[in-house]
Structures are given as structure tokens and as C-alpha cells.
Design an enzyme around this catalytic site. Sequence first.
Site, short mmCIF file in Angstrom:
data_model
loop_
_atom_site.label_atom_id
_atom_site.label_comp_id
_atom_site.label_asym_id
_atom_site.label_seq_id
_atom_site.Cartn_x
_atom_site.Cartn_y
_atom_site.Cartn_z
N HIS A 63 -13.09 -37.77 41.37
CA HIS A 63 -13.07 -37.51 39.92
C HIS A 63 -13.47 -38.78 39.19
O HIS A 63 -12.80 -39.81 39.32
CB HIS A 63 -11.65 -37.08 39.52
CG HIS A 63 -11.42 -37.01 38.04
ND1 HIS A 63 -10.21 -37.38 37.48
CD2 HIS A 63 -12.21 -36.62 37.01
CE1 HIS A 63 -10.27 -37.20 36.16
NE2 HIS A 63 -11.48 -36.75 35.86
N GLY A 119 -3.31 -30.92 33.59
CA GLY A 119 -3.03 -31.32 32.21
C GLY A 119 -1.71 -32.07 32.11
O GLY A 119 -0.70 -31.68 32.71
N HIS A 157 -9.61 -27.84 33.45
CA HIS A 157 -10.21 -28.90 34.27
C HIS A 157 -9.18 -29.55 35.18
O HIS A 157 -9.52 -30.47 35.94
CB HIS A 157 -10.89 -29.95 33.40
CG HIS A 157 -9.98 -30.96 32.77
ND1 HIS A 157 -8.84 -30.63 32.09
CD2 HIS A 157 -10.07 -32.33 32.71
CE1 HIS A 157 -8.26 -31.74 31.64
NE2 HIS A 157 -8.98 -32.78 32.01
N SER A 182 -2.13 -32.84 40.37
CA SER A 182 -1.81 -34.27 40.27
C SER A 182 -1.96 -34.91 41.64
O SER A 182 -2.33 -34.25 42.62
CB SER A 182 -0.39 -34.43 39.77
OG SER A 182 0.52 -33.95 40.77
#
Length: 411
Positions: free
Chosen positions: A192, A343, A340, A318
Site C-alpha cells: 500500500h 477505516g 478502501h 489493519s
Amino acid sequence: MVGTERDAIEVIEVAEGRPIKTWTAGVPVEAAARQQLLNTARLPFIFHHLAVMPDVHLGKGSTIGSVIPTSGAIIPAAVGVDIGCGMIATRSTLKAGDLPDQLHGLRSAIERAVPHGRTIGHGQRDQGSWRDPPPSVDALWAGLLPGFKRIVAKYPQLHDANHRQHLGTLGTGNHFIEVCLDEAERVWFMLHSGSRGVGNAIGRCFIALAQADMRQHLATLPDRDLAYLREGSVHFDDYLEAVGWAQDYARCNRSAMMAQVVAAARQVIGQPFAIDAEAVNCHHNYVRKETHFGSEIFVTRKGALSARQGEPGIIPGSMGARSYIVRGLGNAESFCSCSHGAGRVMSRNEARRRFTLADQQRATAHVECRKDQEVIDEIPMAYKDIDAVMHAQRSLVEIVHTLRQVVCVKG
């Protein structure tokens, strides 16, 4: 403001604005984020309605996890400064049993291969950049350079931004590289990141220009970071060129890092392997022209993925929770979008106040990763429950693969 439930969508009617449609059933939404959504919905150029994903949380100006359709204008701060931030994942022919029993060596090899983190201070090289980029990175930069020169010819202040030396580097914050296992125990590599220093410079440049262009009107905006550029203006056209270039840079950045990660893994893993599938290389902070409800408009996804019918995507949890490879269902009401990630459910400062190093170590006991004070703000408990997020958007995507990380590299 009226809320009604229909097919797990909450519809918020906004006085003097466009409706807001949210896919947030069963997940928390902070009051400040709701107010940001109301502020955006009242802008005069919002098209049809706002779409809000289940990972929604407070952002700068506009809400992270929102899909902002606009006609005749773009909000640079809604796209943000991490232009083109997104994900790439690729599956290998390796199985879990092919990985070393001790994974620290694999993590260390990846950390050596990909510059990450940041050195703060003057007179020293940033550890998160290249001193001398490898030939593969320079080849990618050569393809990006002509477009960059065109942008710099108009905006010379961007000339000295970190560009060549940041291409193929990770960054900090929530950017990561992971080695994962899917439900069949196959090994995936996933990461990412976005457009790094040069994207940040482009974003800040055009946010400032939008605010300068609207200087006489800023007082009428609910937030100065909702300043916008009108279609047809010089800065609008220049922004489209610059943001498109930054999105290309971000895609190249992820591809370069993935090649470095795979090469590092080959040095450590004792048997040959191949890459047999790339799930996707996708943005989740970007703007592009699309057609929805019969009109050609600009769609800004601020922390959201495109999820057209059959389109592959990546929704990470996460650093201690599972992630998902998904396939879009083409839901028109969401402007063919999905979340995405999980959050954040609290700010980075709040996470540092609330959790200890021992909490971080317990939450990531099953992952080979950093376990120190500098990453407490990325503790899994600072994020929403990824399973609740996925359930809330079951009309937007279908799950193709479920991944659990075994190695995580953070900046």
C-alpha cells in the site's frame, strides 16, 4: 435531515444540498465526519448524491471513505496530497510450508530492498529515499519524466520535489508491505503506497491555488479545504494534467516496489517460485472522468475503490486483521465504488494515548512485524472491525480471497 433504511443504505436528505447515501450499517460514524459530509453535499456542483463507504472517517476538508461526484468542478483537497494512493497484490506459486520457519529474515530482506520510513532533519539523506535508484527504477522514471517536465514548465516550484529518489519507496503512516496467506495457504505479496513526495507537492500546490482563486469566496465555504477549481479555468486543466501524472507515478511506484519485494523474497526462500496472478494495482485516492446516471462527470474517490461489475480490488484490514481480494458488483447507487480498507475509528494521537506497547505486541503476536512505540498509532484497535465493514458493503463487492498476513513491513 431525514434518515431512512432501504437495502442497508441510509439516505440522508440535506437541506439546500444533494442527498447522502451511506453504506454504514453496523459500523461507527463520528459526528465530525457526518458534518463534513453535510458540508460537501451542499456544494453547488455536487452531482446526484454523495456515496459514503463503511470505512468513513474524518478527513481534511472532505471525508475519507466518500465518493464525491462533481459536475464542472473538482476539489483538490478532496483528492488530497497522497494522490493515487492505493494497493497492489500478487499471488505466488508458494505455499505456507515453503516459507522459512523464522520469518524475521524475510522481513529484513524486504526492509533492505525497499526504502521505507523517513529521516527528519537537515543535512542528512532521508532513509525513505534512494541515494542512487536502481536501473529498473530509473527506467520507470524515464517514462514519467516528459510529463513531469511539462508540469514543471508551468509550475517551477515543483521542480525540487522528491520524485526520482522516491519512486519505488514505501513512505510512512499507514503504508505497508505484507506477505499473506489465503484460504488455500497460498502466499501473496501485497503493499500500500502512493505518489510519495512529488504527489504531496502537487496536491499542496493546487490546494493553495484553489484557495487563492476563491479568496473572495472562502468566507462562504463551510471549510476552506472545500475550495474548488472550475472546469475550463487554466488551473483546472493544469490540475487534471498534474493529478493524472501523479496517479501514473503512484501506479509505477507500487509496481517497482512489488518487483523489489519479490526479488527480496527469492533471496531468502530456498526454492524457485513464480508469480501466477496479479490481483490488482488500484488507486483509492484519485479523480477521473466517468459516466453515471447518463451523465459524464468527475468522480473523486477519497479513500474508496472503483468496484465496477467484475472489477478486482483489494480491501485491507489493519496490521493485525485479515484483508480481502474482492470483485465489484457494479452497484450504480455507490457510483460503482466500495471501501478502501477498514477505516480508522480513532486518531493517531488518541491511539497513542489509549494503548501501550504491550497492547501492540499482543495484537500483532501472530505477525512478524515491528513492535515498538513508533507504530502504536497503527495498532489494530485503532481501526474499525473489517468484518463489520465487509458486511455493510455486501451489495458493493463479493469476496474472492481472504488473506491473513504473516509478515508486515511498516515505514
